[in-house]
Design an enzyme around this catalytic site. Structure first.
Site, PDB file in Angstrom:
ATOM      1  N   CYS A   2       1.075  -1.525  -0.274  1.00 28.12           N
ATOM      2  CA  CYS A   2       0.165   0.520  -0.137  1.00 28.12           C
ATOM      3  C   CYS A   2       0.627   1.476   0.066  1.00 28.12           C
ATOM      4  CB  CYS A   2      -0.589   0.134   0.679  1.00 28.12           C
ATOM      5  SG  CYS A   2      -1.789  -1.218   1.468  1.00 28.12           S
ATOM      6  N   ARG A  27       1.914   1.586  -5.200  1.00 26.89           N
ATOM      7  CA  ARG A  27       1.573   0.281  -4.648  1.00 26.89           C
ATOM      8  C   ARG A  27       0.821  -0.658  -4.359  1.00 26.89           C
ATOM      9  NH1 ARG A  27       6.894   1.449  -1.991  1.00 26.89           N
ATOM     10  NH2 ARG A  27       6.256   0.389   0.225  1.00 26.89           N
ATOM     11  N   TRP A  73      -3.592  -1.954  -1.551  1.00 26.94           N
ATOM     12  CA  TRP A  73      -4.168  -3.170  -2.138  1.00 26.94           C
ATOM     13  C   TRP A  73      -4.041  -3.474  -0.563  1.00 26.94           C
ATOM     14  CZ3 TRP A  73      -1.700  -8.098  -1.514  1.00 26.94           C
ATOM     15  CH2 TRP A  73      -1.292  -9.143  -2.440  1.00 26.94           C
ATOM     16  N   ASN A  99      -0.179   0.445   5.801  1.00 21.31           N
ATOM     17  CA  ASN A  99       0.519  -1.298   5.090  1.00 21.31           C
ATOM     18  C   ASN A  99       1.382  -2.304   6.029  1.00 21.31           C
ATOM     19  OD1 ASN A  99       1.719  -2.458   2.776  1.00 21.31           O
ATOM     20  ND2 ASN A  99       3.168  -0.433   2.833  1.00 21.31           N
ATOM     21  N   GLY A 100       1.050  -3.122   5.672  1.00 16.46           N
ATOM     22  CA  GLY A 100       0.916  -4.466   6.213  1.00 16.46           C
ATOM     23  C   GLY A 100       0.165  -4.878   7.000  1.00 16.46           C
ATOM     24  N   GLU A 485      11.269 -15.205 -17.188  1.00 15.24           N
ATOM     25  CA  GLU A 485      11.572 -13.796 -16.860  1.00 15.24           C
ATOM     26  C   GLU A 485       9.963 -13.695 -17.564  1.00 15.24           C
ATOM     27  OE1 GLU A 485      11.005  -9.601 -15.788  1.00 15.24           O
ATOM     28  OE2 GLU A 485      11.337 -11.830 -14.928  1.00 15.24           O
ATOM     29  N   LYS A 489       6.842 -12.114 -17.625  1.00 18.11           N
ATOM     30  CA  LYS A 489       6.434  -9.915 -17.617  1.00 18.11           C
ATOM     31  C   LYS A 489       4.604 -10.667 -18.658  1.00 18.11           C
ATOM     32  CE  LYS A 489       8.507  -8.163 -16.047  1.00 18.11           C
ATOM     33  NZ  LYS A 489       9.360  -9.002 -15.352  1.00 18.11           N
ATOM     34  N   GLU A 492       1.883 -11.736 -16.478  1.00 20.93           N
ATOM     35  CA  GLU A 492       1.747 -10.082 -15.231  1.00 20.93           C
ATOM     36  C   GLU A 492       1.355  -9.071 -15.976  1.00 20.93           C
ATOM     37  OE1 GLU A 492       5.449  -9.574 -11.885  1.00 20.93           O
ATOM     38  OE2 GLU A 492       5.981  -8.912 -14.933  1.00 20.93           O
ATOM     39  N   HIS A 508       9.791 -33.544 -21.632  1.00 18.37           N
ATOM     40  CA  HIS A 508       9.120 -33.823 -20.106  1.00 18.37           C
ATOM     41  C   HIS A 508       7.978 -33.784 -20.247  1.00 18.37           C
ATOM     42  CE1 HIS A 508      13.183 -36.491 -19.961  1.00 18.37           C
ATOM     43  NE2 HIS A 508      13.681 -35.343 -20.379  1.00 18.37           N
ATOM     44  N   LYS A 607       3.623  -3.212  -6.749  1.00 21.06           N
ATOM     45  CA  LYS A 607       5.312  -2.950  -6.883  1.00 21.06           C
ATOM     46  C   LYS A 607       6.230  -3.487  -5.342  1.00 21.06           C
ATOM     47  CE  LYS A 607       8.941  -1.855  -9.213  1.00 21.06           C
ATOM     48  NZ  LYS A 607       9.140  -2.447 -10.536  1.00 21.06           N
TER      49      LYS A 607
END
Length: 612
Positions: A2, A27, A73, A99-100, A485, A489, A492, A508, A607
């Site tokens: 947040c 955030r 968030w 936040n937390g 990666e 991307k 996301e 496999h 983020k």
């Protein structure tokens, strides 16, 4: 996760808060709200983006020179108006932003319910402000002291700011495991979860440490004490952040801007450290530990998400160049599986924000067992930067887009230098090979510029695959983590399911998925496993898979096999990830834009992951 912002001074608070919330929206963007003192304590909050809050308060009285703001968030309770911050206490005399996660909020809530408290939301945050007020009503009347007592009962992580109706000249803030920075202006104070809302107003800041409580008084006083009641002297630092770094600079999205900033961010990460004339790499943060690093019997790297992929690249680098065995661990798993760590071990923690909760907890675990812990992060003054024994900043500059791009290449750049630095100290690399690699590393920023010229071609390719439901990414050797990666991307920001695999592992399991509707991105640059990856391409083609190949400039063999080919300049194999990842970033970006996705603020993501 947040975003937190607060102000006390002589200016109108609301414009500062709302601008700060826009800057912090990366955030968290499930909901937003503000609390203002002006002939009473007024809270305005709304589900959705900060723009929805602005519309909601358009006809409200937002006067006042003290206030707090929050963009959320969601953790406890779904994103809606009621669960949005700020939250009131029982009497509505206090308001809090947080936040937390308060892990023992359920127990605390049960006790407070028995004492007659009533709760409006599903959040742990509301429980905390009720607890603080309960202490004020039954134990001490002083707000900072009530906060201190309450936080001694709390289990979990927090960054909080509290506003009191009966004290219009004070803000109280505290942190543990979640960042808070205080800006010191002329006759005013600012507070935020990072420096982005502050840089416009002041360069002088104080970073709160874990278990510290700050009291910001309108009479120009800043006092700090610990939850153990020990008074601390504020340490004022100067921000290096520049305001223009926080703007889009003419780009449609922060993510695109940050992709295009990579020639500069890689160069900035090299500057002052790599000298091709003297043939030296100077990493000042590691100087005190160079012998321990040179004599290391093994390294453990801990990270999350994109940083974890950078760590896998580093595993290949250290094992290939420095001949040191490396274990790469998810920080979230490392901290819970009772790892075998001793005082002889070296742990390298990698984080963009320097606040990643799991990585920070893993650092604390490693240090408790006597390990030497190094850090690689991007944010000066961050929790990880202060928790480790030594390390290096990446100098990528602020990264606003939630999907990390330039932070990844900056991390790989610093880790490449560290691997070369260690290899030279250990004598595991010849002088000619060492100079060959540092000269090539110095040329990477210019080669990234060349890769960026493929943008229009990649946009054209993206149009063919914007409606695809699945993607497969294949790579070998140094390009295997790049495939991981690239897949991350895409999922996301476009919400397309994508998986990255070592190319040989395709047989496999994943080969069962390949048909004429399956796009397969193959990282097929020249290097050791080229012939093997060529065979994998043939296997995909035989099953009518649609091949998008990333190849070394001038490759004609794969051009005849793949439906689409994207060329990158030739480079030394260990440095290939710094170039091959760029087309994958652009491909994900353009597909997401064509699908109408919010590229900078993808759903459900934030983020800086400061909660478990």
């Amino acid at each position: 996760m947040c975003g937190i912002v607060g102000y006390i001074g002589n200016k109108q608070a609301f414009p500062i808060l709302i601008k700060g919330l826009h800057r912090l929206e990366y955030r968290g963007y499930d909901s937003a709200g503000v609390a203002l003192l002006n002939n009473g304590l007024h809270v305005y909050k709304k589900a959705g983006k900060v723009s929805a809050l602005e519309e909601f308060v358009a006809d409200k009285d937002t006067q006042g020179t003290i206030g707090i703001g929050h963009t959320r968030w969601a953790t406890h309770g779904e994103p809606n108006d009621i669960n949005a911050h700020p939250h009131f206490s029982e009497t509505r005399n206090l308001a809090i932003i947080h936040n937390g996660i308060i892990e023992n909020y359920g127990t605390l809530k049960e006790e407070l319910l028995l004492r007659g408290h009533h709760f409006e939301s599903d959040t742990d945050t509301e429980v905390l402000i009720h607890l603080i007020e309960d202490i004020m009503m039954n134990e001490v009347q002083d707000l900072p002291e009530a906060v201190r007592i309450a936080l001694n009962e709390v289990v979990g992580a927090y960054a909080i700011v509290i506003l009191a109706k009966d004290n219009p000249d004070m803000l109280v803030a505290a942190r543990k495991g979640s960042p808070l920075v205080i800006g010191i202006g002329k006759d005013e104070f600012f507070i935020a979860s990072d420096a982005t809302p502050i840089v416009e107003f002041t360069k002088n800041v104080v970073y709160l440490n874990d278990e510290e409580i700050a009291v910001l008084n309108r009479n120009h006083e800043l006092t700090i004490k610990t939850i153990g009641n020990k008074v601390k002297t504020p340490y004022i630092e100067e921000l290096e952040l520049k305001l223009e770094m926080l703007e889009k600079g003419g780009y449609d999205h922060f993510m695109l801007k940050e992709i295009y900033e990579q020639p500069s961010s890689i160069r900035d990460s090299l500057r002052g450290r790599l000298n091709t004339y003297t043939g030296k790499i100077k990493l000042g943060g590691f100087a005190e530990y160079e012998e321990k690093l040179a004599n290391a019997k093994g390294l453990t790297m801990i990270a999350c998400g994109t940083s974890w992929h950078a760590a896998i690249v580093a595993e290949y680098l250290f094992e290939d160049l420095a001949r040191i065995p490396v274990e790469v661990e998810y920080a979230s798993e490392f901290r819970y599986r009772n790892p075998i760590v001793t005082h002889d071990d070296i742990v390298i923690a990698i984080s963009q924000s320097g606040e990643t909760a799991d990585t920070l907890a893993a650092i604390q675990l490693a240090k408790s067992k006597g390990a030497t812990v190094f850090g690689i992060c991007n944010v000066v003054g961050s929790s990880i930067a202060r928790a480790v024994d030594a390390g290096s900043y990446t100098h990528a500059g602020p990264e606003i887009g939630v999907a990390s791009t330039k932070a990844f290449t900056a991390q790989v750049t610093v880790l490449s230098m560290l691997a070369l630095y260690t290899a030279r100290k250990r004598g595991t690399i010849t002088q000619s090979r060492y100079h060959q690699l540092i000269n090539e590393l110095d040329s990477i920023p210019e080669k990234v510029k060349q890769v960026l010229k493929t943008n229009d071609q990649i946009k054209y390719i993206a149009d063919f695959f914007k409606d695809t439901r699945n993607f497969l990414y294949l790579g070998r050797g140094f390009n295997f983590p790049v495939g991981l990666e690239g897949a991350l991307k895409l999922k996301e920001i476009s919400y397309i399911h994508a998986e990255g695999y070592p190319a040989a592992e395709m047989k496999h399991g994943p080969i069962a998925l390949i048909d004429d509707e399956m796009p397969v991105v193959v990282l097929a640059t020249k290097g050791g496993p080229y012939d093997k990856i060529l065979s994998n391409i043939q296997e995909v083609k035989a099953r009518k898979g649609r091949i998008i190949a990333i190849v070394t400039e001038g490759d004609k063999i794969i051009r005849d096999l793949a439906e689409f080919v994207i060329e990158i300049p030739e480079t030394e194999e260990p440095l290939t990830p710094l170039l091959s990842v760029i087309p994958l970033q652009l491909l994900a970006y353009h597909i997401a834009v064509l699908r109408g996705c919010n590229v900078d603020q993808p759903r459900n993501l934030a983020k800086s992951v400061t909660v478990e």
